[in-house]
Design a protein around this motif. Structure first.
Motif, short mmCIF file in Angstrom:
data_model
loop_
_atom_site.label_atom_id
_atom_site.label_comp_id
_atom_site.label_asym_id
_atom_site.label_seq_id
_atom_site.Cartn_x
_atom_site.Cartn_y
_atom_site.Cartn_z
N SER A 266 -19.80 9.53 -8.01
CA SER A 266 -19.01 10.23 -9.03
C SER A 266 -18.69 11.65 -8.58
CB SER A 266 -19.74 10.24 -10.37
OG SER A 266 -20.82 11.14 -10.36
N LEU A 267 -19.62 12.27 -7.84
CA LEU A 267 -19.35 13.62 -7.31
C LEU A 267 -18.22 13.56 -6.28
CD1 LEU A 267 -20.16 16.61 -7.17
CD2 LEU A 267 -21.74 15.99 -5.34
N VAL B 147 -14.65 15.53 -6.24
CA VAL B 147 -14.35 16.51 -5.19
C VAL B 147 -13.05 16.17 -4.47
CG1 VAL B 147 -15.17 17.43 -2.99
CG2 VAL B 147 -16.75 17.21 -4.90
N VAL B 148 -12.81 14.90 -4.23
CA VAL B 148 -11.62 14.49 -3.46
C VAL B 148 -10.33 14.94 -4.14
CG1 VAL B 148 -10.32 12.49 -2.63
CG2 VAL B 148 -12.79 12.61 -2.28
N PRO B 149 -10.15 14.77 -5.46
CA PRO B 149 -8.92 15.27 -6.07
C PRO B 149 -8.79 16.79 -5.98
CG PRO B 149 -9.97 13.68 -7.53
CD PRO B 149 -10.91 13.94 -6.41
N LYS C 242 -5.70 18.73 -4.24
CA LYS C 242 -4.95 19.77 -4.96
C LYS C 242 -4.93 21.07 -4.16
CE LYS C 242 -5.60 18.17 -9.69
NZ LYS C 242 -6.19 18.45 -11.00
N GLY C 243 -6.06 21.39 -3.54
CA GLY C 243 -6.13 22.59 -2.71
C GLY C 243 -5.21 22.50 -1.51
N ALA C 244 -5.17 21.34 -0.88
CA ALA C 244 -4.28 21.14 0.27
C ALA C 244 -2.82 21.25 -0.16
CB ALA C 244 -4.56 19.79 0.91
N ASN C 245 -2.49 20.67 -1.30
CA ASN C 245 -1.11 20.76 -1.81
C ASN C 245 -0.74 22.20 -2.13
OD1 ASN C 245 -0.79 18.01 -1.55
ND2 ASN C 245 -1.30 17.59 -3.69
N LEU C 246 -1.69 22.94 -2.70
CA LEU C 246 -1.44 24.35 -3.02
C LEU C 246 -1.21 25.16 -1.76
CD1 LEU C 246 -1.32 26.55 -5.21
CD2 LEU C 246 -3.77 26.86 -4.88
#
Length: 117
Positions: A10-11, A15-17, A21-25
């Motif tokens: 679950s962790l 973390v993956v999303p 999101k960080g990579a997209n930003l």
């Protein structure tokens, strides 16, 4: 043991999303950062052409023989500049300590009155 495996899964699922999101930003901000660095390289570079002027100004400043030849206008101008620097220092102190008078030292501003016996 199985609970630890489920919490790790679950962790990882959380973390993956965040990483995507960080990579997209980062990808979206790349053109802005490239433009910033292109401007920063020019604007924040040291003024190489002005170094000889700075050196000659420092030599003039260190020359003590010029003091008797100063005019009253130069003396007033230098005193005004020194006073301005002093005022900016004092304003910076006031802003830094967030108070006009004194420093707020924990434990000294809220003490109990001592009773005399």
């Amino acid at each position: 043991m199985a609970a630890a495996g489920k919490s790790a899964v679950s962790l990882a699922g959380k973390v993956v999303p965040l990483l995507t999101k960080g990579a997209n930003l980062a990808k979206a901000q790349q053109p802005h950062l490239e433009r910033f660095w292109a401007i920063a390289k020019v604007e924040l570079a040291p003024p190489v052409g002005e170094i000889p002027q700075v050196v000659s100004g420092l030599k003039q400043l260190a020359n003590v023989n010029r003091l008797p030849n100063l005019t009253m206008k130069d003396i007033a101008l230098n005193a005004t500049v020194c006073f301005e620097i002093f005022l900016m220092y004092q304003i910076g102190r006031i802003v830094g300590k967030r108070s006009l008078v004194g420093f707020d030292i924990e434990g000294t501003s809220s003490f109990m009155a001592v009773k005399k016996v």
